[in-house]
Design a protein around this motif. Sequence first.
Motif, PDB file in Angstrom:
ATOM      1  N   GLU A 150      -9.552  -4.307   7.542  1.00  0.00           N
ATOM      2  CA  GLU A 150      -9.361  -3.950   6.134  1.00  0.00           C
ATOM      3  C   GLU A 150      -8.368  -4.901   5.465  1.00  0.00           C
ATOM      4  O   GLU A 150      -8.593  -5.383   4.351  1.00  0.00           O
ATOM      5  CB  GLU A 150      -8.853  -2.512   6.027  1.00  0.00           C
ATOM      6  N   LEU A 151      -7.243  -5.152   6.155  1.00  0.00           N
ATOM      7  CA  LEU A 151      -6.215  -6.024   5.583  1.00  0.00           C
ATOM      8  C   LEU A 151      -6.691  -7.469   5.522  1.00  0.00           C
ATOM      9  O   LEU A 151      -6.390  -8.196   4.560  1.00  0.00           O
ATOM     10  CB  LEU A 151      -4.932  -5.921   6.406  1.00  0.00           C
ATOM     11  N   LEU A 152      -7.428  -7.909   6.534  1.00  0.00           N
ATOM     12  CA  LEU A 152      -7.967  -9.267   6.529  1.00  0.00           C
ATOM     13  C   LEU A 152      -8.909  -9.467   5.348  1.00  0.00           C
ATOM     14  O   LEU A 152      -8.823 -10.463   4.620  1.00  0.00           O
ATOM     15  CB  LEU A 152      -8.696  -9.533   7.850  1.00  0.00           C
ATOM     16  N   GLU A 153      -9.803  -8.515   5.128  1.00  0.00           N
ATOM     17  CA  GLU A 153     -10.747  -8.613   4.014  1.00  0.00           C
ATOM     18  C   GLU A 153     -10.021  -8.573   2.670  1.00  0.00           C
ATOM     19  O   GLU A 153     -10.357  -9.324   1.745  1.00  0.00           O
ATOM     20  CB  GLU A 153     -11.762  -7.478   4.096  1.00  0.00           C
TER      21      GLU A 153
ATOM     22  N   THR B 213      -7.216  -8.959  -2.965  1.00  0.00           N
ATOM     23  CA  THR B 213      -7.081  -7.608  -3.529  1.00  0.00           C
ATOM     24  C   THR B 213      -5.968  -6.797  -2.879  1.00  0.00           C
ATOM     25  O   THR B 213      -5.859  -5.596  -3.139  1.00  0.00           O
ATOM     26  CB  THR B 213      -8.413  -6.842  -3.386  1.00  0.00           C
ATOM     27  N   LEU B 214      -5.158  -7.415  -2.023  1.00  0.00           N
ATOM     28  CA  LEU B 214      -4.060  -6.678  -1.394  1.00  0.00           C
ATOM     29  C   LEU B 214      -3.024  -6.263  -2.431  1.00  0.00           C
ATOM     30  O   LEU B 214      -2.630  -7.068  -3.275  1.00  0.00           O
ATOM     31  CB  LEU B 214      -3.376  -7.538  -0.328  1.00  0.00           C
ATOM     32  N   ASN B 215      -2.546  -5.015  -2.355  1.00  0.00           N
ATOM     33  CA  ASN B 215      -1.440  -4.609  -3.211  1.00  0.00           C
ATOM     34  C   ASN B 215      -0.120  -4.876  -2.494  1.00  0.00           C
ATOM     35  O   ASN B 215      -0.092  -5.336  -1.349  1.00  0.00           O
ATOM     36  CB  ASN B 215      -1.568  -3.132  -3.613  1.00  0.00           C
ATOM     37  N   ASP B 216       0.993  -4.580  -3.148  1.00  0.00           N
ATOM     38  CA  ASP B 216       2.303  -4.879  -2.574  1.00  0.00           C
ATOM     39  C   ASP B 216       2.548  -4.118  -1.269  1.00  0.00           C
ATOM     40  O   ASP B 216       3.110  -4.660  -0.320  1.00  0.00           O
ATOM     41  CB  ASP B 216       3.408  -4.537  -3.582  1.00  0.00           C
ATOM     42  N   ASN B 217       2.120  -2.872  -1.207  1.00  0.00           N
ATOM     43  CA  ASN B 217       2.335  -2.074   0.005  1.00  0.00           C
ATOM     44  C   ASN B 217       1.578  -2.662   1.189  1.00  0.00           C
ATOM     45  O   ASN B 217       2.106  -2.744   2.307  1.00  0.00           O
ATOM     46  CB  ASN B 217       1.903  -0.629  -0.226  1.00  0.00           C
ATOM     47  N   ALA B 218       0.337  -3.075   0.967  1.00  0.00           N
ATOM     48  CA  ALA B 218      -0.456  -3.658   2.045  1.00  0.00           C
ATOM     49  C   ALA B 218       0.127  -4.995   2.492  1.00  0.00           C
ATOM     50  O   ALA B 218       0.136  -5.323   3.683  1.00  0.00           O
ATOM     51  CB  ALA B 218      -1.905  -3.821   1.601  1.00  0.00           C
ATOM     52  N   SER B 219       0.630  -5.777   1.533  1.00  0.00           N
ATOM     53  CA  SER B 219       1.254  -7.055   1.886  1.00  0.00           C
ATOM     54  C   SER B 219       2.488  -6.828   2.751  1.00  0.00           C
ATOM     55  O   SER B 219       2.711  -7.536   3.742  1.00  0.00           O
ATOM     56  CB  SER B 219       1.629  -7.825   0.618  1.00  0.00           C
ATOM     57  N   ARG B 220       3.301  -5.845   2.382  1.00  0.00           N
ATOM     58  CA  ARG B 220       4.493  -5.542   3.185  1.00  0.00           C
ATOM     59  C   ARG B 220       4.102  -5.047   4.577  1.00  0.00           C
ATOM     60  O   ARG B 220       4.766  -5.372   5.576  1.00  0.00           O
ATOM     61  CB  ARG B 220       5.353  -4.506   2.464  1.00  0.00           C
ATOM     62  N   GLU B 221       3.021  -4.283   4.649  1.00  0.00           N
ATOM     63  CA  GLU B 221       2.549  -3.800   5.948  1.00  0.00           C
ATOM     64  C   GLU B 221       2.180  -4.971   6.860  1.00  0.00           C
ATOM     65  O   GLU B 221       2.520  -4.987   8.050  1.00  0.00           O
ATOM     66  CB  GLU B 221       1.338  -2.885   5.739  1.00  0.00           C
ATOM     67  N   LEU B 222       1.498  -5.972   6.295  1.00  0.00           N
ATOM     68  CA  LEU B 222       1.123  -7.136   7.087  1.00  0.00           C
ATOM     69  C   LEU B 222       2.340  -7.936   7.530  1.00  0.00           C
ATOM     70  O   LEU B 222       2.445  -8.357   8.688  1.00  0.00           O
ATOM     71  CB  LEU B 222       0.187  -8.032   6.275  1.00  0.00           C
ATOM     72  N   LEU B 223       3.271  -8.168   6.624  1.00  0.00           N
ATOM     73  CA  LEU B 223       4.475  -8.925   6.969  1.00  0.00           C
ATOM     74  C   LEU B 223       5.263  -8.234   8.073  1.00  0.00           C
ATOM     75  O   LEU B 223       5.760  -8.889   9.003  1.00  0.00           O
ATOM     76  CB  LEU B 223       5.357  -9.109   5.724  1.00  0.00           C
ATOM     77  N   THR B 224       5.382  -6.914   7.996  1.00  0.00           N
ATOM     78  CA  THR B 224       6.091  -6.157   9.030  1.00  0.00           C
ATOM     79  C   THR B 224       5.376  -6.273  10.374  1.00  0.00           C
ATOM     80  O   THR B 224       6.012  -6.462  11.422  1.00  0.00           O
ATOM     81  CB  THR B 224       6.210  -4.684   8.621  1.00  0.00           C
TER      82      THR B 224
END
Length: 466
Positions: free
Chosen positions: A8-11, A17-28
């Motif tokens: 989901e995050l890769l797509e 279309t990533l929002n800020d929360n999803a971006s932070r999730e990936l960085l973490t």
Amino acid sequence: MNDERFNELLEGFADGTLNDNASRELLTAFAADTDLKARFLNELRLQNSLRGLPLLDEADRRVQDVMQCILPGRTSPDMSAAVLSALRPSKPIRRWYPVVQRVAAIAAVIALGWFVMWSLPKAEESLAIVAHQIDATWSGDRKLAAGAQVGKGHLKLAAGVVRLDFAKDVRLTLEGPADLELIGPGETRLHSGMLTANVPPDGIGFQVHTERAKVVDLGTTFGVSVGTNGATDVAVYEGRVAVTSLASREEKIIDEGDEVTLNEGSGALMPRKFNTRTFRGWPVLFGVVNTGGKIRFAYPQPHLNPADVTDADNIVIFPERFATKLRSDFTVSITDPGDYGPEEIIGRQETLTAGKRRVNTYLIQYHPPQVDDEAKSNPRRFVGEVSFDRSIIAIIADGDQLKASDQVLGRKRFVYPQGSQRALKNGDHLSLSQDRRTLKLDWQATADGVNQIRVIVDVSDPQTMR
């Protein structure tokens, strides 16, 4: 992180279309699991490579390029830095460049790993053309004239300024004394001296190596300087670049208006005071080979906008568009060489046909600071000239014509005044030389408005590399 969430995050990243929360999730997640980060980057590279293949010309679909891009392997540091930069919040001042758009652009282009964008050369293929020289003196074995095609090897410039044009409309100026090595398509090594580069979207991934650093363009205008001891400075005037220290492997995305240095004995990327005039090659880089009298070139600076630039003593020239395809005809004021007074300029209408032309455009303006009412009514005379490296095919000097061409021929980030006040007025003269390279201005300007014209230069010469 389970596979479903990973996909989901890769797509979302690939689609922008990533929002800020999803971006932070990936960085973490990346910080906690380096294997996950490597997997994400490899999947992203594969996904975007397969998406990009249908867009390539048949000649670019060489087996070596495609296999380098698709097969698993060590991900380049510049790709890793670019992806991490896209996930992190951008600086608030970059408000005209939305985060979603920034992520999508980097995901779709940077993740290709540069291999598809800059293909391997054929045997003895030229990598650049010597587009223009000013007082150039060459040292070493290569003595190059304007128009010469250049392949792999060293270019040693003892003095002067030289502009090289690469494929994909990438332009680079070299300031002597300097030693530049052409390594391959979109890849150079600066051993000493200064260079400036302008890289449009098609050329993203252009690389400059030095003894201490690797600089990868992310769509920008930037400068690189290498001292005699190998110390490297990188300044970004527009857009951003990825810089990697070869000693420490430190990676940074350098934004517009920032400059970093790598000094002798240190592998750290240290911030440095930004100086727009360190590099002298800017005018030549943008196709302006000479200015004289009361005309000066607007040196690049972060967030440059003609509306914010006032000068009581000079007419200023701003580069706008480069190698833009004309897709429709335009109504213009002048298309032929000659001398033009106000009676020939005001209200004059000619047609510039599109054909298959590519053009550079420039805004020339007189915009004085605010003065008292008495000073506003006193006209001042400004005489000067500007020469270009290619032929001027049209000049727009009418307010309505300027407005009609702003969107297509102007620069998207520039703010333009409205109405006829920006046009030339009674008492203004201009002259276009018979070779179409030099424009002379004689303006009677007052401090109660803005005088502007747009100059259109033909760069569709087949000699230019594409």
